[in-house]
Scaffold this active site. Structure first.
Site, short mmCIF file in Angstrom:
data_model
loop_
_atom_site.label_atom_id
_atom_site.label_comp_id
_atom_site.label_asym_id
_atom_site.label_seq_id
_atom_site.Cartn_x
_atom_site.Cartn_y
_atom_site.Cartn_z
N PRO A 72 0.81 -1.22 0.00
CA PRO A 72 0.00 0.00 0.00
C PRO A 72 0.84 1.27 0.00
O PRO A 72 1.84 1.37 0.72
CB PRO A 72 -0.81 -0.13 1.30
CG PRO A 72 -0.94 -1.61 1.49
CD PRO A 72 0.38 -2.17 1.03
N CYS A 73 0.41 2.23 -0.81
CA CYS A 73 1.23 3.43 -1.05
C CYS A 73 0.65 4.69 -0.41
O CYS A 73 1.24 5.76 -0.50
CB CYS A 73 1.38 3.67 -2.55
SG CYS A 73 -0.19 4.03 -3.38
#
Length: 296
Positions: A72-73
């Protein structure tokens, strides 16, 4: 060979590796979004869903040769809260690090937004590099890619590749593409932080034109649309979005939900594609790995 896709989404890594000529006897994938899981199962019916990444320490699977993860960014993204590794989502990379430590694959690939290279996240990025280096035995290389090198969309992402050092026959990066920022860390490499050096115009290629999220034949978006122009815009179709990410037409159309195959809604297809890796980028990276690593 065996593949483990963590934070798998719809299987963009599987698709890119497949396009690069890889074949796998077994594919495991970890994902929590029900539509992504359903779509992955539809396109890869032989793959096995292993649940959430938070259970990676106890999951019973065959030894993977390749582990991929687009963790996840949100907390690294320009649009995010800027909390980096302290954030709830982006901190989940620790489970991918644990997977590499536990399984010691021949190769692992991490993809994330270019925000991990911003100066405010520089220490976080270096901590990630250090965590992988501390596992021991791996040569690490990374480079910033732009999907615009392959397809008409501006999408900058960092790719980090780890390979068992004794299996390396050559370098993966720097990639022979325009302007790629890269770095390395290994037995014969001098580590550099590779942070804070992205310029305002980084990644822009000459004569590539302007890319748009909404298109109208004959119109070019320049950020200053009139009300009449706005009325003439339309959304990209799902198939257009699939093509912009390098997936086959209608790749995200169906999902296997339990024992039933259903059509995935338009809004969910947009979301799945927006969270996916770009297939041609994965193919390019995987091809370089294949050509410079003894066992793949």
């Amino acid at each position: 060979m065996v593949l483990l896709e963590l934070f798998s989404g719809i299987g963009g890594f599987s698709k890119g590796l497949e396009a690069a000529g890889y074949t796998f006897d077994k594919v495991y994938f970890s994902e929590i979004d029900k539509h992504a899981i359903a779509n992955f199962k539809y396109n890869y019916p032989y793959a096995e869903h292993i649940g959430t990444v938070t259970e990676i320490e106890s999951v019973d699977i065959s030894q993977p040769n390749v582990i991929t993860f687009g963790s996840p960014c949100q907390n690294f993204s320009i649009a995010g809260d800027g909390t980096g590794l302290q954030g709830k989502e982006s901190s989940l990379i620790r489970y991918a690090i644990e997977a590499v430590r536990r399984f010691k694959p021949d190769v692992f690939i991490w993809e994330n937004v270019k925000g991990v290279l911003f100066s405010k996240h520089c220490n976080d990025f270096w901590n990630i590099i250090q965590a992988f280096a501390n596992i021991g035995g791996y040569r690490l290389e990374w480079q910033l890619f732009n999907t615009a090198w392959f397809l008409p969309q501006n999408r900058e992402r960092i790719y980090l590749v780890g390979r068992l050092a004794e299996k390396c026959t050559g370098d993966v990066f720097s990639f022979p593409a325009p302007g790629g920022m890269h770095g390395s860390f290994g037995k014969d490499a001098t580590p550099s932080r590779a942070c804070g050096t992205i310029t305002k115009n980084y990644g822009k290629q000459p004569n590539m034109g302007n890319y748009v999220l909404c298109i109208k034949p004959g119109d070019v978006y320049n950020g200053k649309l009139t009300p009449d122009q706005i009325k003439g815009l339309r959304m990209l179709t799902e198939v257009e979005c699939e093509r912009l990410q390098g997936f086959p037409d209608d790749f995200t159309k169906y999902g296997n939900y339990g024992d039933e195959t259903k059509v995935i809604s338009r809004i969910n297809r947009y979301s799945l594609l927006g969270n996916a890796v770009s297939v041609p980028v994965v193919k390019a990276v995987a091809t370089r790995i294949k050509n410079n690593t003894a066992i793949v």
